[in-house]
Scaffold this active site. Structure first.
Site, PDB file in Angstrom:
ATOM      1  N   GLU A  71     -40.170 -62.119  21.000  1.00  0.00           N
ATOM      2  CA  GLU A  71     -39.604 -61.638  22.268  1.00  0.00           C
ATOM      3  C   GLU A  71     -40.522 -60.630  22.967  1.00  0.00           C
ATOM      4  OE1 GLU A  71     -36.617 -63.028  23.013  1.00  0.00           O
ATOM      5  OE2 GLU A  71     -36.412 -63.973  21.039  1.00  0.00           O
ATOM      6  N   ASP A 129     -30.065 -69.617  27.683  1.00  0.00           N
ATOM      7  CA  ASP A 129     -28.925 -70.042  26.876  1.00  0.00           C
ATOM      8  C   ASP A 129     -29.069 -71.427  26.265  1.00  0.00           C
ATOM      9  OD1 ASP A 129     -28.102 -67.713  28.004  1.00  0.00           O
ATOM     10  OD2 ASP A 129     -26.390 -68.541  29.089  1.00  0.00           O
ATOM     11  N   ASP A 148     -25.591 -72.015  21.476  1.00  0.00           N
ATOM     12  CA  ASP A 148     -26.558 -71.661  22.515  1.00  0.00           C
ATOM     13  C   ASP A 148     -27.796 -71.008  21.910  1.00  0.00           C
ATOM     14  OD1 ASP A 148     -25.200 -72.609  24.711  1.00  0.00           O
ATOM     15  OD2 ASP A 148     -24.709 -70.640  25.538  1.00  0.00           O
ATOM     16  N   HIS A 190     -23.671 -64.964  22.404  1.00  0.00           N
ATOM     17  CA  HIS A 190     -25.045 -64.512  22.698  1.00  0.00           C
ATOM     18  C   HIS A 190     -25.316 -63.148  22.073  1.00  0.00           C
ATOM     19  CE1 HIS A 190     -24.844 -67.229  26.509  1.00  0.00           C
ATOM     20  NE2 HIS A 190     -24.948 -67.914  25.390  1.00  0.00           N
ATOM     21  N   ASP A 248     -28.116 -61.201  23.042  1.00  0.00           N
ATOM     22  CA  ASP A 248     -29.101 -60.395  23.771  1.00  0.00           C
ATOM     23  C   ASP A 248     -28.535 -59.302  24.687  1.00  0.00           C
ATOM     24  OD1 ASP A 248     -28.175 -62.319  25.501  1.00  0.00           O
ATOM     25  OD2 ASP A 248     -30.136 -63.018  26.163  1.00  0.00           O
ATOM     26  N   ASN A 276     -30.267 -55.987  28.531  1.00  0.00           N
ATOM     27  CA  ASN A 276     -30.882 -57.303  28.542  1.00  0.00           C
ATOM     28  C   ASN A 276     -32.197 -57.290  29.328  1.00  0.00           C
ATOM     29  OD1 ASN A 276     -30.763 -60.303  29.919  1.00  0.00           O
ATOM     30  ND2 ASN A 276     -29.845 -60.256  27.898  1.00  0.00           N
ATOM     31  N   HIS A 326     -33.381 -61.009  30.490  1.00  0.00           N
ATOM     32  CA  HIS A 326     -33.645 -61.854  29.320  1.00  0.00           C
ATOM     33  C   HIS A 326     -32.903 -63.179  29.453  1.00  0.00           C
ATOM     34  CE1 HIS A 326     -33.586 -62.972  24.942  1.00  0.00           C
ATOM     35  NE2 HIS A 326     -34.818 -62.514  25.016  1.00  0.00           N
ATOM     36  N   CYS A 327     -31.655 -63.123  29.915  1.00  0.00           N
ATOM     37  CA  CYS A 327     -30.856 -64.357  30.077  1.00  0.00           C
ATOM     38  C   CYS A 327     -31.423 -65.292  31.140  1.00  0.00           C
ATOM     39  CB  CYS A 327     -29.434 -64.038  30.521  1.00  0.00           C
ATOM     40  SG  CYS A 327     -28.609 -62.761  29.618  1.00  0.00           S
TER      41      CYS A 327
HETATM   42  N1  LIG Z   1     -28.103 -64.984  27.352  1.00  0.00           N
HETATM   43  C1  LIG Z   1     -27.058 -64.500  27.993  1.00  0.00           C
HETATM   44  N2  LIG Z   1     -26.472 -65.198  28.921  1.00  0.00           N
HETATM   45  N3  LIG Z   1     -26.611 -63.322  27.588  1.00  0.00           N
HETATM   46  C2  LIG Z   1     -25.540 -62.621  28.233  1.00  0.00           C
HETATM   47  C3  LIG Z   1     -24.657 -62.003  27.251  1.00  0.00           C
HETATM   48  C4  LIG Z   1     -23.640 -61.150  27.916  1.00  0.00           C
HETATM   49  C5  LIG Z   1     -22.590 -60.641  26.975  1.00  0.00           C
HETATM   50  N4  LIG Z   1     -21.586 -61.634  26.746  1.00  0.00           N
HETATM   51  C6  LIG Z   1     -21.988 -59.386  27.557  1.00  0.00           C
HETATM   52  O1  LIG Z   1     -20.972 -59.490  28.186  1.00  0.00           O
HETATM   53  O2  LIG Z   1     -22.534 -58.326  27.441  1.00  0.00           O
END
Ligand SMILES: NC(=[NH2+])NCCC[C@H](N)C(=O)O
Length: 386
Positions: free
Chosen positions: A8, A128, A215, A262, A264, A324, A369-370
């Site tokens: 990363e 994802d 994912d 997820h 991250d 992130n 990152h996402c």
């Molecule tokens: N790769 C991603 N889409 N990550 C987003 C994760 C967000 C996480 N569910 C949160 O609400 O903090």
């Protein structure tokens, strides 16, 4: 350049940045409700309460799948695309080659499989649905129906890497009927619910029981080691597949229920020996060698740094989403400009911080990152965990 991304943090050479072009609506049906379950009422955030309001169900148009289409306001989409362009410009100015997905055709609003139909969304959170494991592209098996064909929008980029020698695999495509989903996590979670579609799964002639639904964003890459978060039987089957597929090349470390899916916005690796974690408690979930790494915890922001939204805007992330960040090298990190406290802290730890604007991360489910997929970095199959 050839596909090469094992971690990363190593110096970034090529990346794909997601697109929100023609984002029109969210389709609220079982897979969507299940996926965002923990974002519904996991903290004391008043903004989440709107999820409970049944009036939401009657606001959007009825979808053929039995779900409800909730429109996304064009102003937010336009502002998000503006911020994405800013991200692209920043990466380019840092010498990184940026690729973009194909935009969805706004006239193709609907897709269909043998078992169901759903609306189409753009390839935005591209972290994802694809895992880059070194020299291999792995399209993972999606968890949200609207995202079933999302990686098709990355096809031109993937084809080019394939032409240059990359391996390219696709995890088995799920039938994704209601019975495919392991509902136990959502049913036992402290957050939210009960919500109507989760409590009322419908039978289908295509039912095969729980399927692998997993994912790539449940994984963090550390050279030859990959940490994977599992909170349902669906994830476990996905990790079984990944482990068999990557056997002899990568080691998979399972972590259990670190988050709903997820990983991250819980933990990121910024350089060998340094993690960025939501809290100290995250360490207890991680494999033993990582517990010895230094940990940076983002300071609590002094002011609420998110836009104010209205009752009918769905909030899809926690307030921790700005953790992130995206590393462009072991000493340089792209951070949301709305997070001065986090920027200062990273600087104190010796990082160069590049501030980038990103306003609507809570509405669109992701931070830097996402929204990105790093396809070429320096670095290789190193052993960072020994
Ligand atoms: N790769 C991603 N889409 N990550 C987003 C994760 C967000 C996480 N569910 C949160 O609400 O903090």
């Amino acid at each position: 350049m050839s596909l090469n991304s094992y971690d990363e943090w190593s110096p970034l050479k090529e990346v794909i940045v997601g697109s929100a072009e023609n984002y029109i609506s969210h389709e609220r049906e079982l897979s969507f409700e299940l996926f965002f379950h923990d974002n519904i009422a996991g903290d004391n955030d008043a903004a989440r309460l709107e999820w409970y309001y049944p009036r939401l169900r009657s606001r959007g148009g009825a979808a053929p799948s039995g779900g409800t289409r909730v429109p996304v306001k064009p102003r937010y989409v336009a502002e998000l695309n503006e911020d994405l362009q800013g991200l692209v410009d920043t990466l380019t100015s840092l010498g990184v080659t940026v690729h973009r997905p194909t935009d969805v055709d706004p006239s193709t609003v609907e897709m269909r499989t043998p078992a169901w139909s759903a609306s189409v969304v753009p390839a935005l959170n591209i972290r994802d649905n694809t895992l880059i494991a070194g020299d291999e592209i792995i399209e993972t098996s999606p968890m949200i129906r609207s995202r079933y064909f999302e990686t098709q929008l990355l096809k031109p980029v993937f084809q080019e890497y394939f032409r240059r020698g990359a391996r390219w695999s696709v995890m088995p495509r799920p039938l994704m009927t209601d019975a495919s989903f392991d509902l136990s996590y959502a049913r036992s979670s402290r957050a939210g619910g009960p919500m109507e579609p989760i409590e009322d799964p419908q039978p289908s002639r295509y039912d095969v029981g729980h399927e692998m639904l997993f994912d790539a964003a449940q994984c963090l890459r550390f050279g030859r080691d990959i940490v994977a978060n599992i909170s349902t039987r669906n994830h476990e089957l996905g990790v079984d597949w990944l482990e068999r597929h990557l056997e002899g090349r990568f080691r998979i470390h399972r972590v259990h229920k670190l988050s709903d899916s997820h990983i991250d916005s819980m933990v990121l690796a910024l350089r060998p020996g340094t993690l960025l974690c939501r809290s100290e408690a995250v360490l207890d979930f991680l494999p033993e060698p990582l517990r010895k790494w230094d940990v940076i915890i983002p300071p609590t922001p002094e002011t609420y740094g998110f836009p104010q939204y209205e009752d009918d805007d769905l909030i899809l992330t926690s307030q921790y989403i700005d953790l992130n960040v995206l590393s462009v090298g072991p000493d340089t990190v792209l951070v949301n400009e709305a997070c001065p406290e986090l920027m200062r802290k990273l600087e104190r730890h010796g990082f160069t911080v590049v501030p980038v604007r990103h306003r609507h991360r809570r509405l669109f489910g992701g931070g830097f990152h996402c929204f990105t997929l790093d396809t070429v970095r320096e670095g290789g199959l190193e052993d960072y965990l020994d």
